[in-house]
Design a protein around this motif. Sequence first.
Motif, PDB file in Angstrom:
ATOM      1  N   ASP A 101       0.841  -1.199   0.000  1.00 46.61           N
ATOM      2  CA  ASP A 101       0.000   0.000   0.000  1.00 46.61           C
ATOM      3  C   ASP A 101       0.877   1.251   0.000  1.00 46.61           C
ATOM      4  O   ASP A 101       1.671   1.463   0.911  1.00 46.61           O
ATOM      5  CB  ASP A 101      -0.908  -0.006   1.236  1.00 46.61           C
ATOM      6  CG  ASP A 101      -1.978   1.068   1.197  1.00 46.61           C
ATOM      7  OD1 ASP A 101      -1.858   2.033   0.419  1.00 46.61           O
ATOM      8  OD2 ASP A 101      -2.954   0.936   1.967  1.00 46.61           O
ATOM      9  N   ILE A 102       0.731   2.080  -1.043  1.00 50.12           N
ATOM     10  CA  ILE A 102       1.517   3.314  -1.159  1.00 50.12           C
ATOM     11  C   ILE A 102       0.615   4.550  -1.136  1.00 50.12           C
ATOM     12  O   ILE A 102       1.040   5.639  -1.520  1.00 50.12           O
ATOM     13  CB  ILE A 102       2.384   3.307  -2.443  1.00 50.12           C
ATOM     14  CG1 ILE A 102       1.522   3.179  -3.695  1.00 50.12           C
ATOM     15  CG2 ILE A 102       3.452   2.224  -2.364  1.00 50.12           C
ATOM     16  CD1 ILE A 102       2.281   3.434  -4.994  1.00 50.12           C
ATOM     17  N   THR A 103      -0.618   4.380  -0.666  1.00 50.97           N
ATOM     18  CA  THR A 103      -1.583   5.476  -0.681  1.00 50.97           C
ATOM     19  C   THR A 103      -1.079   6.685   0.098  1.00 50.97           C
ATOM     20  O   THR A 103      -1.104   7.811  -0.421  1.00 50.97           O
ATOM     21  CB  THR A 103      -2.939   5.001  -0.112  1.00 50.97           C
ATOM     22  OG1 THR A 103      -3.346   3.839  -0.842  1.00 50.97           O
ATOM     23  CG2 THR A 103      -3.985   6.087  -0.208  1.00 50.97           C
ATOM     24  N   GLU A 104      -0.616   6.489   1.331  1.00 49.92           N
ATOM     25  CA  GLU A 104      -0.153   7.617   2.149  1.00 49.92           C
ATOM     26  C   GLU A 104       1.054   8.299   1.516  1.00 49.92           C
ATOM     27  O   GLU A 104       1.165   9.521   1.539  1.00 49.92           O
ATOM     28  CB  GLU A 104       0.183   7.164   3.577  1.00 49.92           C
ATOM     29  CG  GLU A 104      -1.021   7.028   4.483  1.00 49.92           C
ATOM     30  CD  GLU A 104      -1.775   5.715   4.255  1.00 49.92           C
ATOM     31  OE1 GLU A 104      -1.199   4.769   3.677  1.00 49.92           O
ATOM     32  OE2 GLU A 104      -2.957   5.649   4.640  1.00 49.92           O
ATOM     33  N   ARG A 105       1.956   7.524   0.948  1.00 49.38           N
ATOM     34  CA  ARG A 105       3.131   8.095   0.302  1.00 49.38           C
ATOM     35  C   ARG A 105       2.698   8.987  -0.874  1.00 49.38           C
ATOM     36  O   ARG A 105       3.219  10.085  -1.054  1.00 49.38           O
ATOM     37  CB  ARG A 105       4.055   6.994  -0.199  1.00 49.38           C
ATOM     38  CG  ARG A 105       5.316   7.545  -0.821  1.00 49.38           C
ATOM     39  CD  ARG A 105       6.255   6.533  -1.445  1.00 49.38           C
ATOM     40  NE  ARG A 105       6.143   5.182  -0.963  1.00 49.38           N
ATOM     41  CZ  ARG A 105       6.592   4.136  -1.627  1.00 49.38           C
ATOM     42  NH1 ARG A 105       7.184   4.295  -2.794  1.00 49.38           N
ATOM     43  NH2 ARG A 105       6.472   2.943  -1.158  1.00 49.38           N
ATOM     44  N   GLN A 106       1.744   8.513  -1.653  1.00 50.26           N
ATOM     45  CA  GLN A 106       1.264   9.312  -2.784  1.00 50.26           C
ATOM     46  C   GLN A 106       0.560  10.579  -2.298  1.00 50.26           C
ATOM     47  O   GLN A 106       0.726  11.642  -2.882  1.00 50.26           O
ATOM     48  CB  GLN A 106       0.313   8.500  -3.662  1.00 50.26           C
ATOM     49  CG  GLN A 106       1.027   7.524  -4.550  1.00 50.26           C
ATOM     50  CD  GLN A 106       0.088   6.923  -5.560  1.00 50.26           C
ATOM     51  OE1 GLN A 106      -1.078   6.656  -5.275  1.00 50.26           O
ATOM     52  NE2 GLN A 106       0.610   6.705  -6.754  1.00 50.26           N
TER      53      GLN A 106
END
Length: 179
Positions: free
Chosen positions: A158-163
């Motif tokens: 999951d890379i949602t927060e990074r994006q």
Amino acid sequence: LMPMWQLLSWLVLIGFAAVAAIMLALLLLWRQQTRSQKLELLAQRSQSERLLGTLADNVTDAIFVKDLAGRYLLVNREFDREVGRSTGQALGCDDNELFPGQAAVIGANDRAVLDANRIITFEETVSTARGMRTFMTTKGPLLDAGGQTIGIFGTSHDITERQQSAAKVARLGQIYAAL
């Protein structure tokens, strides 16, 4: 007294019986050792499978294996959590059941991996139990012992927060540049 030929035949018969008994004992010993080795290998394999299962269920990335029809054959605990299913309920399902709005994109990525016959990483945005999330998904062809492709394996991070953080930084940079 017994004639010499009778005595000799008894000695040969006793010798043959002794050799046969020794060979039978060696055969039984060899079979026992082979059986013990097989049991030891099974115990080691069982331990390896338990360790692998423990590892898969305790990583924070979703892990999955699909057959060529796109049905999930193996998923870890994180995958189940992301799709909002109880343990094992995603098994046998396909992307149309788990990700109805994004199944076409996921399927196209699977086909790209199969066509290229190599590991490829994709960004996939899917609807999860926590809402829309973006994953860095690495997929590869799953091969059988003969080297034939039998499915796809993958991991999704999951890379949602990074994006979201990168987008905020970019917006702040635009605001700062406008000043």
